[in-house]
Structure formats: structure tokens, C-alpha cells
Design an enzyme around this catalytic site. Structure first.
Site, PDB file in Angstrom:
ATOM      1  N   PRO A 299       0.790  -1.225   0.000  1.00 32.17           N
ATOM      2  CA  PRO A 299       0.000   0.000   0.000  1.00 32.17           C
ATOM      3  C   PRO A 299       0.825   1.279   0.000  1.00 32.17           C
ATOM      4  O   PRO A 299       1.841   1.380   0.687  1.00 32.17           O
ATOM      5  CB  PRO A 299      -0.821  -0.096   1.287  1.00 32.17           C
ATOM      6  CG  PRO A 299      -0.177  -1.160   2.094  1.00 32.17           C
ATOM      7  CD  PRO A 299       0.491  -2.077   1.135  1.00 32.17           C
ATOM      8  N   ASN A 300       0.356   2.203  -0.800  1.00 36.71           N
ATOM      9  CA  ASN A 300       0.895   3.574  -0.906  1.00 36.71           C
ATOM     10  C   ASN A 300       2.226   3.660  -1.646  1.00 36.71           C
ATOM     11  O   ASN A 300       2.732   4.752  -1.872  1.00 36.71           O
ATOM     12  CB  ASN A 300       1.017   4.238   0.479  1.00 36.71           C
ATOM     13  CG  ASN A 300      -0.319   4.332   1.185  1.00 36.71           C
ATOM     14  OD1 ASN A 300      -1.264   4.854   0.605  1.00 36.71           O
ATOM     15  ND2 ASN A 300      -0.438   3.804   2.384  1.00 36.71           N
TER      16      ASN A 300
ATOM     17  N   TYR B 126      11.064   8.833   1.310  1.00 34.08           N
ATOM     18  CA  TYR B 126      11.059   7.855   0.222  1.00 34.08           C
ATOM     19  C   TYR B 126      11.733   8.345  -1.064  1.00 34.08           C
ATOM     20  O   TYR B 126      11.812   7.595  -2.034  1.00 34.08           O
ATOM     21  CB  TYR B 126       9.614   7.421  -0.077  1.00 34.08           C
ATOM     22  CG  TYR B 126       8.908   6.909   1.158  1.00 34.08           C
ATOM     23  CD1 TYR B 126       9.409   5.810   1.855  1.00 34.08           C
ATOM     24  CD2 TYR B 126       7.770   7.537   1.660  1.00 34.08           C
ATOM     25  CE1 TYR B 126       8.784   5.340   3.008  1.00 34.08           C
ATOM     26  CE2 TYR B 126       7.135   7.076   2.808  1.00 34.08           C
ATOM     27  CZ  TYR B 126       7.649   5.981   3.470  1.00 34.08           C
ATOM     28  OH  TYR B 126       7.037   5.519   4.623  1.00 34.08           O
TER      29      TYR B 126
ATOM     30  N   ALA C 291       2.880  -0.463   5.113  1.00 36.72           N
ATOM     31  CA  ALA C 291       2.428  -0.438   6.514  1.00 36.72           C
ATOM     32  C   ALA C 291       1.942  -1.807   6.998  1.00 36.72           C
ATOM     33  O   ALA C 291       1.925  -2.073   8.210  1.00 36.72           O
ATOM     34  CB  ALA C 291       1.334   0.604   6.677  1.00 36.72           C
TER      35      ALA C 291
ATOM     36  N   HIS D 152      12.581  -2.404   2.840  1.00 35.45           N
ATOM     37  CA  HIS D 152      11.974  -1.102   3.136  1.00 35.45           C
ATOM     38  C   HIS D 152      12.888  -0.007   2.633  1.00 35.45           C
ATOM     39  O   HIS D 152      14.103  -0.058   2.867  1.00 35.45           O
ATOM     40  CB  HIS D 152      11.728  -0.937   4.642  1.00 35.45           C
ATOM     41  CG  HIS D 152      10.752  -1.944   5.140  1.00 35.45           C
ATOM     42  ND1 HIS D 152       9.403  -1.832   4.901  1.00 35.45           N
ATOM     43  CD2 HIS D 152      10.933  -3.110   5.797  1.00 35.45           C
ATOM     44  CE1 HIS D 152       8.791  -2.893   5.405  1.00 35.45           C
ATOM     45  NE2 HIS D 152       9.695  -3.685   5.951  1.00 35.45           N
TER      46      HIS D 152
ATOM     47  N   ARG E 177      12.505   5.614  12.711  1.00 35.61           N
ATOM     48  CA  ARG E 177      11.252   6.366  12.581  1.00 35.61           C
ATOM     49  C   ARG E 177      10.342   6.094  13.795  1.00 35.61           C
ATOM     50  O   ARG E 177      10.826   5.679  14.834  1.00 35.61           O
ATOM     51  CB  ARG E 177      10.598   5.993  11.243  1.00 35.61           C
ATOM     52  CG  ARG E 177      11.508   6.350  10.058  1.00 35.61           C
ATOM     53  CD  ARG E 177      10.850   6.039   8.730  1.00 35.61           C
ATOM     54  NE  ARG E 177       9.623   6.804   8.555  1.00 35.61           N
ATOM     55  CZ  ARG E 177       8.726   6.558   7.606  1.00 35.61           C
ATOM     56  NH1 ARG E 177       8.945   5.574   6.732  1.00 35.61           N
ATOM     57  NH2 ARG E 177       7.635   7.280   7.510  1.00 35.61           N
TER      58      ARG E 177
ATOM     59  N   ASN F 159       7.961  -5.428  -0.379  1.00 30.62           N
ATOM     60  CA  ASN F 159       7.858  -4.304   0.541  1.00 30.62           C
ATOM     61  C   ASN F 159       6.383  -4.223   0.920  1.00 30.62           C
ATOM     62  O   ASN F 159       5.569  -3.696   0.150  1.00 30.62           O
ATOM     63  CB  ASN F 159       8.321  -3.002  -0.127  1.00 30.62           C
ATOM     64  CG  ASN F 159       8.247  -1.824   0.833  1.00 30.62           C
ATOM     65  OD1 ASN F 159       7.622  -1.906   1.891  1.00 30.62           O
ATOM     66  ND2 ASN F 159       8.882  -0.723   0.461  1.00 30.62           N
TER      67      ASN F 159
ATOM     68  N   ARG G 132       4.924  11.121  -2.486  1.00 26.25           N
ATOM     69  CA  ARG G 132       4.633  10.801  -1.087  1.00 26.25           C
ATOM     70  C   ARG G 132       5.874  11.029  -0.212  1.00 26.25           C
ATOM     71  O   ARG G 132       6.907  10.412  -0.446  1.00 26.25           O
ATOM     72  CB  ARG G 132       4.260   9.321  -1.069  1.00 26.25           C
ATOM     73  CG  ARG G 132       4.133   8.719   0.264  1.00 26.25           C
ATOM     74  CD  ARG G 132       4.048   7.204   0.188  1.00 26.25           C
ATOM     75  NE  ARG G 132       3.780   6.716   1.518  1.00 26.25           N
ATOM     76  CZ  ARG G 132       4.077   5.502   1.938  1.00 26.25           C
ATOM     77  NH1 ARG G 132       4.629   4.629   1.123  1.00 26.25           N
ATOM     78  NH2 ARG G 132       3.815   5.144   3.174  1.00 26.25           N
TER      79      ARG G 132
ATOM     80  N   GLU H 160      12.346  -9.269   2.516  1.00 26.36           N
ATOM     81  CA  GLU H 160      11.589  -8.041   2.814  1.00 26.36           C
ATOM     82  C   GLU H 160      12.494  -6.822   2.641  1.00 26.36           C
ATOM     83  O   GLU H 160      13.642  -6.838   3.086  1.00 26.36           O
ATOM     84  CB  GLU H 160      11.091  -8.126   4.266  1.00 26.36           C
ATOM     85  CG  GLU H 160      10.319  -6.901   4.715  1.00 26.36           C
ATOM     86  CD  GLU H 160       9.674  -7.123   6.072  1.00 26.36           C
ATOM     87  OE1 GLU H 160       9.092  -8.204   6.320  1.00 26.36           O
ATOM     88  OE2 GLU H 160       9.751  -6.205   6.904  1.00 26.36           O
TER      89      GLU H 160
END
Ligand code: DQA
Length: 148
Positions: free
Chosen positions: A10-11, A23, A77, A100, A107, A74, A18, A98
Site C-alpha cells: 500500500p501507498n 522515500y 504499513a 523497506h 522512525r 515491501n 509521497r 523483505e
């Protein structure tokens, strides 16, 4: 030739617009272009998939087992709370890595936990697009029989 699937959750279709402080300014299309190029110079093939929907991501993870040699994911969230995506990853026998873009440990505290990482081969974080390339190399290495 090995074929890998890169899944973005998502996103991540919003890359480029964004939160560029986290990012970067490049888009998902840029990422796919770079990875396609990278695949060419590393004798492998890469397919891409992005969805904002948990169930669609789960279906794709299931399907990948028959079609690919490994998955880079990835989960966005969902990383931090989707037991359903974790179970989907655990249900397939091909290696999953995985990734990111940002350093999730630097964060907010809710991003520090990954419920999905424990069922993957490994996690690469904080290196932007380069992390996806490293993940592809790690999959190649893994299916080549090293570090199993
Ligand atoms: C992310 C980190 C997640 O916490 C966030 O929800 C994302 C992107 C990353 O690539 O840094 O959507 O997975």
C-alpha cells in the site's frame, strides 16, 4: 533463467509524491525501470506487482510459488501488523526477502516491529532503491545454493 517477483504494498504507488523526505523523489515506474535494467545485467528476470489491498497481495503471494523462483516484498504499513500477509509468506516454499526504502528503526516506534520479517529469509532496510537490487542479488545467491 531465474525469475523473481517484486511486490510493493500500500501507498508505494505514490512514490515520488509521497513524503519525499522518507522515500525520495523517484517514482514506482522509475524503480521498475531501474530493476529491469539491473535484471538484464544480472542474468535474471523480474516481474512487478503493486496493490493497496491486503487480500490481493495475499493472492499474489500464493500464486508466486508456482510462477517464480523468489519474491522481494515491501509490504508497506502491512509490515507492522498484517498477520495475514505474514501467514501468506509462511505458506510458500520459495525464498522471500523483505525490503523497506526507509530505515524503519529510525522512525516512529510503531514502525520498529515487523510481523512479516520473521518468516522471510532476511530484511534489507534504509537503502532506498538499492535495497531492492541487493534483495535480487541475495535471492540469486540463495537459489544458487549458497547460504541455504
Ligand atoms: C515502508 C515503511 C513503512 O513503515 C511504511 O508504512 C511504508 C513504506 C518503506 O519502504 O520504508 O509504506 O515500507
Amino acid at each position: 533463467m531465474s525469475e523473481f517477483l517484486v511486490i510493493n504494498g500500500p501507498n508505494l504507488n505514490r512514490l515520488g509524491v509521497r513524503e519525499p523526505n522518507h522515500y525520495g523523489a523517484k517514482t514506482l515506474i522509475d524503480l521498475e525501470k531501474e530493476l529491469r535494467q539491473f535484471a538484464k545485467s544480472n542474468q535474471c528476470q523480474i516481474a512487478f506487482f503493486q496493490s493497496n489491498v491486503e487480500g490481493i497481495l495475499i493472492d499474489k503471494i500464493h500464486e508466486s510459488e508456482e510462477l517464480f523462483d523468489g519474491v522481494v516484498i515491501n509490504p508497506g504499513a502491512y509490515t507492522h501488523y498484517s498477520i495475514a500477509i505474514r501467514d501468506a509468506i509462511a505458506s510458500i516454499s520459495i525464498p522471500v526477502i523483505e525490503v523497506h526504502l526507509s530505515n524503519i528503526h529510525a522512525r516512529e516506534e510503531f514502525r520498529h516491529q515487523s510481523v512479516t520479517a520473521p518468516v522471510t529469509v532476511g530484511q534489507i532496510i534504509g537503502l532506498g532503491f538499492y535495497g531492492y537490487k541487493l534483495a535480487v542479488l541475495a535471492l540469486k545467491n540463495r537459489i544458487g545454493g549458497v547460504n541455504k
